[in-house]
Design a protein around this motif. Structure first.
Motif, PDB file in Angstrom:
ATOM      1  N   ARG A   1      57.364  38.667  37.753  1.00 21.81           N
ATOM      2  CA  ARG A   1      56.912  37.923  38.919  1.00 21.81           C
ATOM      3  C   ARG A   1      55.394  37.757  38.901  1.00 21.81           C
ATOM      4  O   ARG A   1      54.677  38.621  38.423  1.00 21.81           O
ATOM      5  CB  ARG A   1      57.322  38.638  40.213  1.00 21.81           C
ATOM      6  CG  ARG A   1      58.836  38.722  40.431  1.00 21.81           C
ATOM      7  CD  ARG A   1      59.131  39.482  41.708  1.00 21.81           C
ATOM      8  NE  ARG A   1      60.553  39.581  41.972  1.00 21.81           N
ATOM      9  CZ  ARG A   1      61.260  38.675  42.639  1.00 21.81           C
ATOM     10  NH1 ARG A   1      60.641  37.606  43.117  1.00 21.81           N
ATOM     11  NH2 ARG A   1      62.557  38.836  42.835  1.00 21.81           N
ATOM     12  N   THR A   2      54.936  36.634  39.448  1.00 25.51           N
ATOM     13  CA  THR A   2      53.500  36.408  39.576  1.00 25.51           C
ATOM     14  C   THR A   2      52.919  37.408  40.571  1.00 25.51           C
ATOM     15  O   THR A   2      53.501  37.671  41.624  1.00 25.51           O
ATOM     16  CB  THR A   2      53.225  34.977  40.061  1.00 25.51           C
ATOM     17  OG1 THR A   2      53.662  34.047  39.052  1.00 25.51           O
ATOM     18  CG2 THR A   2      51.737  34.756  40.318  1.00 25.51           C
ATOM     19  N   LEU A   3      51.772  37.984  40.226  1.00 28.46           N
ATOM     20  CA  LEU A   3      51.098  38.953  41.082  1.00 28.46           C
ATOM     21  C   LEU A   3      49.885  38.314  41.745  1.00 28.46           C
ATOM     22  O   LEU A   3      49.142  37.551  41.111  1.00 28.46           O
ATOM     23  CB  LEU A   3      50.646  40.167  40.266  1.00 28.46           C
ATOM     24  CG  LEU A   3      51.748  40.998  39.608  1.00 28.46           C
ATOM     25  CD1 LEU A   3      51.132  42.105  38.745  1.00 28.46           C
ATOM     26  CD2 LEU A   3      52.681  41.592  40.650  1.00 28.46           C
ATOM     27  N   ASN A   4      49.701  38.613  43.012  1.00 28.26           N
ATOM     28  CA  ASN A   4      48.523  38.154  43.730  1.00 28.26           C
ATOM     29  C   ASN A   4      47.518  39.299  43.762  1.00 28.26           C
ATOM     30  O   ASN A   4      47.764  40.339  44.372  1.00 28.26           O
ATOM     31  CB  ASN A   4      48.894  37.742  45.158  1.00 28.26           C
ATOM     32  CG  ASN A   4      47.771  36.987  45.843  1.00 28.26           C
ATOM     33  OD1 ASN A   4      46.612  37.372  45.749  1.00 28.26           O
ATOM     34  ND2 ASN A   4      48.099  35.922  46.535  1.00 28.26           N
ATOM     35  N   LEU A   5      46.394  39.111  43.095  1.00 29.62           N
ATOM     36  CA  LEU A   5      45.391  40.170  42.954  1.00 29.62           C
ATOM     37  C   LEU A   5      44.286  40.083  44.004  1.00 29.62           C
ATOM     38  O   LEU A   5      43.345  40.884  43.969  1.00 29.62           O
ATOM     39  CB  LEU A   5      44.770  40.114  41.558  1.00 29.62           C
ATOM     40  CG  LEU A   5      45.744  40.073  40.365  1.00 29.62           C
ATOM     41  CD1 LEU A   5      44.965  40.114  39.056  1.00 29.62           C
ATOM     42  CD2 LEU A   5      46.748  41.206  40.437  1.00 29.62           C
TER      43      LEU A   5
ATOM     44  N   LEU B   1      48.131  36.102  38.885  1.00 30.09           N
ATOM     45  CA  LEU B   1      48.330  36.456  37.483  1.00 30.09           C
ATOM     46  C   LEU B   1      49.821  36.337  37.173  1.00 30.09           C
ATOM     47  O   LEU B   1      50.637  37.100  37.681  1.00 30.09           O
ATOM     48  CB  LEU B   1      47.839  37.883  37.208  1.00 30.09           C
ATOM     49  CG  LEU B   1      47.785  38.314  35.732  1.00 30.09           C
ATOM     50  CD1 LEU B   1      46.807  37.422  34.956  1.00 30.09           C
ATOM     51  CD2 LEU B   1      47.371  39.779  35.620  1.00 30.09           C
ATOM     52  N   GLY B   2      50.158  35.354  36.355  1.00 34.98           N
ATOM     53  CA  GLY B   2      51.553  35.081  36.035  1.00 34.98           C
ATOM     54  C   GLY B   2      52.146  36.111  35.078  1.00 34.98           C
ATOM     55  O   GLY B   2      51.427  36.877  34.441  1.00 34.98           O
ATOM     56  N   PRO B   3      53.459  36.118  34.965  1.00 34.67           N
ATOM     57  CA  PRO B   3      54.131  37.053  34.058  1.00 34.67           C
ATOM     58  C   PRO B   3      53.636  36.906  32.625  1.00 34.67           C
ATOM     59  O   PRO B   3      53.509  35.789  32.103  1.00 34.67           O
ATOM     60  CB  PRO B   3      55.609  36.656  34.172  1.00 34.67           C
ATOM     61  CG  PRO B   3      55.719  35.966  35.488  1.00 34.67           C
ATOM     62  CD  PRO B   3      54.415  35.258  35.684  1.00 34.67           C
ATOM     63  N   GLY B   4      53.307  38.023  31.999  1.00 34.23           N
ATOM     64  CA  GLY B   4      52.855  38.005  30.612  1.00 34.23           C
ATOM     65  C   GLY B   4      51.426  37.570  30.411  1.00 34.23           C
ATOM     66  O   GLY B   4      50.953  37.541  29.268  1.00 34.23           O
ATOM     67  N   ARG B   5      50.724  37.268  31.487  1.00 30.84           N
ATOM     68  CA  ARG B   5      49.351  36.772  31.355  1.00 30.84           C
ATOM     69  C   ARG B   5      48.345  37.924  31.432  1.00 30.84           C
ATOM     70  O   ARG B   5      48.592  38.958  32.029  1.00 30.84           O
ATOM     71  CB  ARG B   5      49.043  35.746  32.454  1.00 30.84           C
ATOM     72  CG  ARG B   5      49.975  34.557  32.468  1.00 30.84           C
ATOM     73  CD  ARG B   5      49.944  33.797  31.149  1.00 30.84           C
ATOM     74  NE  ARG B   5      48.652  33.213  30.883  1.00 30.84           N
ATOM     75  CZ  ARG B   5      48.294  31.981  31.252  1.00 30.84           C
ATOM     76  NH1 ARG B   5      49.143  31.224  31.923  1.00 30.84           N
ATOM     77  NH2 ARG B   5      47.101  31.514  30.952  1.00 30.84           N
TER      78      ARG B   5
END
Length: 254
Positions: free
Chosen positions: A108-112, A131-135
């Motif tokens: 899942r995309t994370l909001n930092l 920050l998207g998955p795997g990024r």
């Protein structure tokens, strides 16, 4: 989640902002261009500062504000690489080549937004940082030095302060003070020693298992000098040395 707002005035309109600005233009009494008139619940899916005031008969109420931190699983935000003691190049001090690498190892995309390094270095993620998955997310100390050494590698942000060459504690915290992770590295055994001034970085031995393991055996030196900013570090080509037999007390010869 949905944020609802209410007022106790018999009339008036609630104006609110979500970017940290005031709903009222200071000194004029007019509604700010960044303000919205409240009518339906506000959907909050990221850390957000909400500021609100009521405008009734050309008079403004006192300002009310609150920070909202929606829950999200940050256990997949990994600290994957630490370049804490790079050697200097020419007249450029080695500290200028420092960098820190984070990776979203989840699905899942994370909001930092609002996350802050509270020890080891100084940096706060700006609102809207996703920050998207795997990024990967790379934070460096000196943009010019970094790009000179790693041409073509995107540097996402700059931090202030510097990582200690003799060992440090790196802590990332949420806006409510809760820790995302905290790990302490060192420059002496059992920690890998080549990241201490020899151009290698610290990388996780088994990334994706723990956000930032706080044990020396969970880290190794990067496979190549300079590390691998913005990418997974390749597997080492040289196998580790294993002691598989010890003769502690040999018998006297016959």
């Amino acid at each position: 989640y949905s944020l609802t707002m209410a007022q106790t005035n018999p009339a008036g309109i609630i104006y609110f902002t979500i970017d940290g600005s005031d709903p009222r233009v200071p000194g004029t009494g007019t509604v700010s261009s960044t303000a919205q008139a409240y009518s339906v619940p506000v959907i909050i899916n990221a850390p957000m500062l909400v500021r609100a005031q009521v405008l009734s008969s050309a008079r403004w109420s006192a300002l009310v504000e609150a920070i909202f931190q929606p829950p999200q699983d940050l256990s997949k935000l990994d600290l994957t690489e630490i370049m804490y003691d790079p050697p200097g190049v020419g007249s450029t001090n080695g500290d200028e080549y420092e960098f820190l690498e984070l990776k979203n190892t989840g699905a899942r995309t994370l909001n930092l937004s609002g996350l802050t390094f509270t020890s080891g270095l100084q940096f706060t993620f700006t609102n809207g940082t996703l920050l998207g998955p795997g990024r990967f997310f790379l934070i460096g100390r000196n943009a010019a030095a970094f790009h000179a050494k790693y041409p073509g590698v995107a540097l996402n942000a700059l931090y202030t302060g510097k990582l200690s060459n003799g060992g440090d504690t790196i802590t990332l915290s949420q806006t409510n003070g809760a820790q995302v992770f905290s790990m302490a590295y060192n420059n002496a055994a059992p920690w890998p020693v080549t990241p201490h001034g020899f151009g290698y970085s610290l990388v996780q031995t088994d990334p994706g298992i723990s956000p930032a393991p706080d044990k020396a055996e969970k880290w190794r030196a990067s496979t190549h000098p300079g590390g691998s900013p913005g990418a997974d570090d390749p597997a080492p080509s040289v196998r580790g040395i294993v002691v598989n037999e010890v003769l502690a007390n040999s018998p006297a010869p016959l």
